[in-house]
Design a protein around this motif. Structure first.
Motif, PDB file in Angstrom:
ATOM      1  N   TRP A  55      48.541  28.111  28.625  1.00 53.87           N
ATOM      2  CA  TRP A  55      49.937  28.474  28.907  1.00 53.87           C
ATOM      3  C   TRP A  55      50.575  29.115  27.658  1.00 53.87           C
ATOM      4  CZ3 TRP A  55      54.026  24.759  31.621  1.00 53.87           C
ATOM      5  CH2 TRP A  55      55.035  25.560  32.195  1.00 53.87           C
TER       6      TRP A  55
ATOM      7  N   GLU B 109      63.016  31.979  33.318  1.00 55.07           N
ATOM      8  CA  GLU B 109      62.496  30.669  33.736  1.00 55.07           C
ATOM      9  C   GLU B 109      63.379  29.964  34.747  1.00 55.07           C
ATOM     10  OE1 GLU B 109      60.557  27.995  31.286  1.00 55.07           O
ATOM     11  OE2 GLU B 109      59.276  29.546  30.445  1.00 55.07           O
TER      12      GLU B 109
ATOM     13  N   GLU C 119      62.670  25.892  39.642  1.00 54.72           N
ATOM     14  CA  GLU C 119      62.059  25.934  40.972  1.00 54.72           C
ATOM     15  C   GLU C 119      62.910  25.115  41.926  1.00 54.72           C
ATOM     16  OE1 GLU C 119      58.545  26.888  42.291  1.00 54.72           O
ATOM     17  OE2 GLU C 119      59.314  28.461  41.003  1.00 54.72           O
TER      18      GLU C 119
ATOM     19  N   HIS D 289      52.228  32.838  34.534  1.00 53.60           N
ATOM     20  CA  HIS D 289      53.348  31.960  34.183  1.00 53.60           C
ATOM     21  C   HIS D 289      53.899  31.270  35.437  1.00 53.60           C
ATOM     22  CE1 HIS D 289      56.421  30.503  31.514  1.00 53.60           C
ATOM     23  NE2 HIS D 289      57.396  31.073  32.204  1.00 53.60           N
ATOM     24  N   ASP D 290      54.044  32.037  36.522  1.00 54.38           N
ATOM     25  CA  ASP D 290      54.507  31.462  37.801  1.00 54.38           C
ATOM     26  C   ASP D 290      53.587  30.331  38.239  1.00 54.38           C
ATOM     27  OD1 ASP D 290      56.489  33.359  37.857  1.00 54.38           O
ATOM     28  OD2 ASP D 290      55.492  34.645  39.322  1.00 54.38           O
TER      29      ASP D 290
ATOM     30  N   LEU E 215      54.303  27.278  36.241  1.00 55.75           N
ATOM     31  CA  LEU E 215      55.572  26.675  36.678  1.00 55.75           C
ATOM     32  C   LEU E 215      55.392  25.959  38.015  1.00 55.75           C
ATOM     33  CD1 LEU E 215      58.203  29.466  35.853  1.00 55.75           C
ATOM     34  CD2 LEU E 215      57.879  27.297  34.665  1.00 55.75           C
TER      35      LEU E 215
ATOM     36  N   GLU F  21      53.441  22.670  37.526  1.00 55.75           N
ATOM     37  CA  GLU F  21      53.925  21.659  36.587  1.00 55.75           C
ATOM     38  C   GLU F  21      54.157  20.350  37.330  1.00 55.75           C
ATOM     39  OE1 GLU F  21      57.285  23.159  34.456  1.00 55.75           O
ATOM     40  OE2 GLU F  21      56.696  22.124  32.615  1.00 55.75           O
TER      41      GLU F  21
END
Lengths: 114, 311
Positions: A91, A109, A112, B301-302, B305, B308
């Motif tokens: 990452w 960013e 979500e 990156h998505d 995310l 996570e």
């Protein structure tokens, strides 16, 4: 004497100042893409050296010579007992690539939505 | 393009064909708009070298229409190249917008944005409950294996994608009876009017598979076009799931949709690599394609995310 970064910057500025404002439609769109491409090159010239060193340090921590070996060892399950560490390293590499390719994306960013 | 007018009139039995305009030239097909006896129609013509079977797509369109999915009416089709030089479909032209950014941003489409999450969910439920008898010739390829193979052919090391492939294998949903799946269900491939969904287009990737593939793909970050809302940039997950269940699509397990969303994000990343390779390998020299190759890290990156807390 202008540096490579300054040369690329001068062309990008010309694209933004004259070409994009003097064109419409597809040509303007492709001029914008071209300006973005040159902005990527500028950032790579500025950040690439340090990033390469940091990337090599991360690879060494995982006992890998290069990305090909890292990819192969992840695929083969050889790093399964260190996956949390591996994910953090990979990452970090992705963030470094984003800092060159599209720093805005990294800044955004968005949370979500559940 | 006038050379298309006469054969089109002949195959449609029309008195006159006018206003033949080329709309787009994709890699696999060309799309034209024209008017036959006052009626606006669309011609899709397969390109030489495209291996997909347009006859299958016509079969799917008929099944989707019969199943109540909003699709453009299929007027004529043939895989015989003698009439128009290659396989073709003639479809009714549906008025409306396909450009995602306009649908997501223009005031005109505010009512559509409110209606779309439920409409997309209902359309998917209708699609996934179509009887698959007669559709056995559709591909039923394992999507994980398919993209594993594509990435191997590209032969570039991508540690992120390797991590995600391992996660996909370890968390694969239980198999279920295959249904008709659209395969590319998202803004860009639907026609939207100010009031909402008018037609689902682009059935060339239709196949048999897990219905949750369509739901997951609709939620892939790239198809939100910058919007914070996960479902096609217009809605929340629950809105989609509730509409899908209410329309008879069956119970939705959010974790299974998420699995497909992760696979979809991975697929899109691999497609970006392929697009950049078209430039690098010299098939299509284009700085636009080259730049797409530098967008793959957005996709990686998505994935981090999205995963996570789920690894």
């Amino acid at each position: 004497m202008p540096s490579a970064e300054q040369l690329v910057e001068s062309v990008r500025e010309w694209l933004e100042r004259d070409v994009m404002t003097g064109t419409t439609g597809r040509l303007q769109f492709h001029a914008r893409v071209a300006a973005n491409v040159l902005a990527i090159v500028e950032r790579e010239l500025r950040l690439g050296g340090d990033q390469a060193v940091e990337h090599a340090v991360r690879l060494a921590q995982l006992d890998c010579a290069d990305d090909a070996q890292l990819a192969q060892r992840i695929r083969g399950g050889e790093l399964d007992d260190r996956l949390a560490e591996v994910r953090e390293m990979v990452w970090a590499d992705v963030r470094a690539k984003l800092a060159v390719a599209n720093p805005k994306y990294l800044a955004a960013e968005p949370a979500e939505e559940a | 393009m006038d050379e298309l007018a006469e054969p089109l009139a002949a195959l449609l039995g029309a008195g006159g064909v006018t206003d033949v305009t080329r709309l787009s030239g994709g890699a696999s097909r060309e799309t034209f708009r024209f008017v036959a006896d006052g009626r606006p129609l669309i011609l899709q013509r397969q390109r030489a070298g495209d291996v997909r079977d347009m006859g299958l797509e016509a079969l799917v369109l008929r099944a989707a229409a019969a199943g109540g999915v909003p699709v453009p009416e299929l007027i004529a089709d043939s895989t015989d190249a003698s009439a128009l030089g290659s396989a073709y479909m003639v479809l009714a032209a549906v008025d409306g917008e396909t450009i995602a950014r306009k649908i997501l941003r223009d005031d005109l489409y505010a009512p559509a944005r409110a209606a779309l999450p439920a409409q997309l969910g209902a359309a998917m439920a209708q699609l996934h409950t179509i009887d698959t008898a007669g559709l056995e010739s559709l591909p039923a390829t394992d999507q994980v294996q398919q993209y594993r193979d594509v990435l191997d052919q590209v032969a570039q090391p991508h540690p992120t994608f390797e991590l995600v492939f391992r996660w996909l294998h370890a968390n694969r949903p239980a198999p279920r009876p295959p249904v008709l799946v659209h395969g590319d269900f998202r803004l860009g491939n639907v026609i939207v009017g100010p009031e909402g969904l008018r037609a689902v287009l682009d059935w060339e990737l239709a196949h048999l598979g897990d219905p949750m593939e369509d739901l997951g793909w609709l939620c892939v970050k790239a198809w939100r076009f910058g919007s914070p809302l996960p479902v096609a940039g217009v809605g929340r997950y629950e809105q989609l799931f509730e509409a899908y269940e209410a329309a008879g699509g069956g119970a939705v397990d959010p974790d299974v949709v998420r699995w497909w969303e992760v696979l979809g994000t991975l697929k899109w990343g691999i497609m970006c690599i392929m697009q950049a390779n078209a430039h690098v390998a010299g098939f299509t020299r284009s700085h636009e394609l080259a730049a797409i190759g530098r967008r793959v890290c957005e996709n990686e990156h998505d994935l981090f995310l999205a995963l996570e807390g789920r690894w």
